[in-house]
Design an enzyme around this catalytic site. Structure first.
Site, PDB file in Angstrom:
ATOM      1  N   LYS A 105      49.905  26.164   3.390  1.00  0.00           N
ATOM      2  CA  LYS A 105      48.755  26.151   4.307  1.00  0.00           C
ATOM      3  C   LYS A 105      48.512  27.565   4.632  1.00  0.00           C
ATOM      4  CE  LYS A 105      47.782  23.624   8.494  1.00  0.00           C
ATOM      5  NZ  LYS A 105      48.661  22.359   9.669  1.00  0.00           N
ATOM      6  N   GLU A 131      52.187   8.595  18.691  1.00  0.00           N
ATOM      7  CA  GLU A 131      52.129   8.448  20.183  1.00  0.00           C
ATOM      8  C   GLU A 131      52.381   7.133  20.582  1.00  0.00           C
ATOM      9  OE1 GLU A 131      49.640   9.171  17.940  1.00  0.00           O
ATOM     10  OE2 GLU A 131      49.108  11.323  18.623  1.00  0.00           O
ATOM     11  N   ARG A 186      45.644   5.947  21.332  1.00  0.00           N
ATOM     12  CA  ARG A 186      46.657   5.217  20.557  1.00  0.00           C
ATOM     13  C   ARG A 186      47.650   4.271  20.871  1.00  0.00           C
ATOM     14  NH1 ARG A 186      46.791   7.542  14.815  1.00  0.00           N
ATOM     15  NH2 ARG A 186      44.512   7.050  14.332  1.00  0.00           N
TER      16      ARG A 186
END
Ligand code: TPP
Ligand code: DXP
Ligand code: MG
Length: 632
Positions: free
Chosen positions: A280, A365, A393
């Site tokens: 990344k 979540e 969610r």
């Protein structure tokens, strides 16, 4: 310049694979330069340059479907599909969207913003291709973080069962936004770190082929032995057990190797998973060094990586962060829970101060919400720090596990209201509607950062069930912060400005907007009363009854959906209690999705401004020959 020659994927296909290497470098420089002015998700995109190039080199978009999980890492895809000229407008109002966007291009076949939807999308597209008898390929690119999301695991389970031809590309950079967490992450790390893994796998497979086929009971025993042997030696079997043929791990920055592995994987007639290892932030040293910070950034100086933005008052998130630490020092029951957003939710300092009391569950979540219910029921005081948009969610878990069981969960709902450049997938404009109607829920919003502190105290002291405080993604007002925190009486509103011509019930930052409007109106001789309706649930019924008696025109201003919001609550209250005749005007977010831009532009688009409020007051007072000014 190679990039100048690329306007569509077909241009890329004319290049030699050797040219893809310098092209990747040009794309990196392009991203670093453009995002230094606009901000955006730099580190995720720098990591997928070669991967995206190779996918577009080999596949035939838009006939072949390319799906990007979350969609925050699709900038390279946008560059390759005719949108590079628009990068100066990235995430700006009316500009290029920061996520995949169907209206922008025929190559954008699936939109997201929330994570872990790509595998379900791929399954749907593969099924539909087969129903229609077509021959397109379906490729879903999913990160190691997004793979921890429950939806992705549900989809994997089904993909393995159906055995449709599709490709999952696992972009493993060992990071979610923060360092990735969980058993799945550990499992991937094991594969990643085992340099001998590939060799061992090949050797075992060869060995297993050599074991002769035998009949009867012995054959069964031999098969069992083969299986055990596989488990012993071959890591990476998890995906194969799910029913996907596993390829990799492969260096995601090596164009030759990527081309080779995708070509091999493509020959399989069923679901495959290609495990790609990437870095990344690749190619920009500040982003490589701290990809957490550089996941999503505001404009910066290229040479130093320093942000260009002037520092303002502390954000609400920062005030939440400091206050929670103060409260946790006094109350050992407090634990903070985050679904993969420890940085964004302001919990990093908390984790440093109280090692072990901040729980990052990954992108989960639903699990987080139910786990909080159980923590609460066993006497802990969980503070579920969650962005409004991601709480969507966990709606069922909030209803079924938290509210129904009166669990003492504190919700710290960040990013309530418009969020600016992330746009329509990320606004926190629905939580009032989807929380207000759940029995036992208390819902608050502070008018400033000092009130946020008192609300947090109110919330952690509250022992009668779930309680939520929602706050915006903006800087605080700059008010003085009280040292002593005092709980606010549940369901009490506050008159912050007196006035007898009209009254506005405002919440959160709308209180400041109302103040501005009140000043404009004062200059015309109109006195606007402002009520800080800090409890969205329960309402201050005594105050509402008083307002009904006064028969004063009432405006309700909230940075949330009008449907089911605070104005709805007020109207319901009056209707249920036969208090007829109160004139009410709702001012909130109408029935639409508001695109990316600045929060100011988003408020302007829907009319959440002082000018609009003043105009509506005028209409209520003077339209249709009305003139209630005589009251003053
Ligand atoms: C449901 C949901 N929860 C949280 C987020 C916030 N979020 C956006 S990207 C991201 C990390 C994703 O990690 P990964 O899939 O590995 O992608 P990477 O950025 O590493 O390329 C998170 C947590 C989200 N978009 N959706
Ligand atoms: C893609 C995603 O969901 C996150 O990266 C999000 O953009 C973070 O938003 P904040 O900048 O508000 O933390
Ligand atoms: Mg990742």
């Amino acid at each position: 310049m190679l990039l100048e020659q690329i306007n569509q994927p077909s241009d890329l296909k004319r290049m030699t694979k050797e040219q893809l290497v310098p092209l990747a470098e040009e794309i990196r420089q392009f991203l670093i330069e453009k995002l230094s002015a606009t901000g955006g998700h730099l580190a995720p995109n720098l990591g997928v340059v070669e991967l995206t190039l190779v996918l577009h080199y080999l596949y035939d978009s838009p006939k072949d479907k390319m799906i990007f999980d979350v969609g925050h890492q699709a900038y390279v895809h946008k560059i390759l599909t005719g949108r590079k000229e628009r990068f100066d407008t990235l995430r700006q109002y009316k500009g290029l969207c920061g996520f995949v966007k169907r209206a922008e291009s025929e190559h954008d076949v699936w939109e997201a913003g929330h994570s872990s939807t790509s595998l379900s999308a791929a399954m749907g597209m593969a099924l539909s291709r087969d129903f229609k008898g077509e021959d397109s390929k379906v490729v879903a690119v999913i990160g190691d973080g997004a793979l921890t999301g429950g939806m992705a695991l549900e989809a994997l389970n089904h993909i393995g069962h159906e055995q449709k031809k599709l490709m999952v590309v696992l972009n493993d950079n060992e990071m979610s936004i923060a360092p990735n967490v969980g058993a799945l992450h550990n499992y991937l790390s094991k594969i990643r770190s085992d340099r001998n893994y590939k060799k061992a796998k090949e050797e075992v497979e060869q060995l297993l082929k050599k074991i002769p086929a035998i009949g009867g009971k012995l054959a069964k025993t031999a098969e069992r032995m083969k299986d055990s042997l596989k488990y012993l030696v071959v890591s990476g079997m998890l995906f194969e057990e799910f029913g996907l043929k596993y390829f990799g791990p492969v260096d995601g920055h090596d164009v030759d190797k990527l081309i080779d592995i995708f070509q091999q994987a493509e020959r399989v007639d069923g679901p495959v998973l290609v495990h790609v290892l990437t870095t990344k932030g690749k190619g920009y040293s500040p982003a490589e060094a701290d990809s957490h910070k550089w996941h999503g950034i505001s404009p910066y100086k290229i040479e130093s990586g320093q942000p260009l933005k002037a520092v303002g008052n502390p954000m609400y998130t920062e005030v939440f962060s400091n206050t929670l630490i103060e409260l946790a020092q006094q109350d050992e029951r407090i634990v903070a829970v985050t679904p993969a957003m420890p940085g964004g939710s302001g919990l990093l300092k908390f984790a440093e101060t109280f090692p072990g009391r901040m729980i990052d569950v990954g992108i989960a979540e639903q699990h987080a919400a139910t786990m909080c219910a159980a923590l609460a029921m066993e006497g802990m005081k969980p503070v579920f720090a969650v962005y409004s948009t991601f709480l969507q969610r966990a709606y069922d878990q909030v209803v079924h596990d938290i509210c129904r069981q009166h669990a003492n969960v504190v919700f710290a709902i960040d990013r309530a209201g418009f969020v600016g450049p992330d746009g329509e997938t990320h606004h926190g404009v629905f939580d009032i509607t989807f929380l207000r109607h759940i029995p036992n829920m208390v819902l608050m919003m502070p008018k400033d950062e000092n009130e946020l502190r008192h609300m947090l105290k109110t919330a952690v002291d509250y022992e009668a069930g779930p309680i939520a405080v929602r706050y915006p993604r903006i800087n605080g007002v700059g008010v003085k912060l009280d040292e002593v925190l005092t709980p606010i009486p549940i369901g009490s509103w506050e008159i912050v400005r007196q006035g007898d011509h009209a009254v506005v019930l405002a919440i959160g930052p709308m209180v400041q907007v109302a103040e501005e409007a009140a000043e404009q109106l004062r200059r015309e001789g109109i006195q606007l009363r402002i009520i800080n309706a800090r409890f969205i649930k329960p309402l201050d019924e005594a105050m509402l009854i008083q307002l009904a008696k006064e028969q004063i025109p009432l405006l309700v201003m909230e940075e949330g959906a009008i449907a089911g919001g605070l104005a709805s609550a007020v109207m319901e209250f009056y209707a249920e209690n036969n208090l007829f005749g109160v004139k009410i005007k709702p001012i909130g977010v109408p029935d639409c999705f508001v695109e990316h831009g600045s929060i100011k532009e988003q408020r302007l688009e829907v009319g959440l401004t002082a000018e609009r409020l003043a105009k509506e007051v005028h209409t209520m007072l003077f339209a249709h020959g009305n003139n209630v000014m005589t009251r003053a």
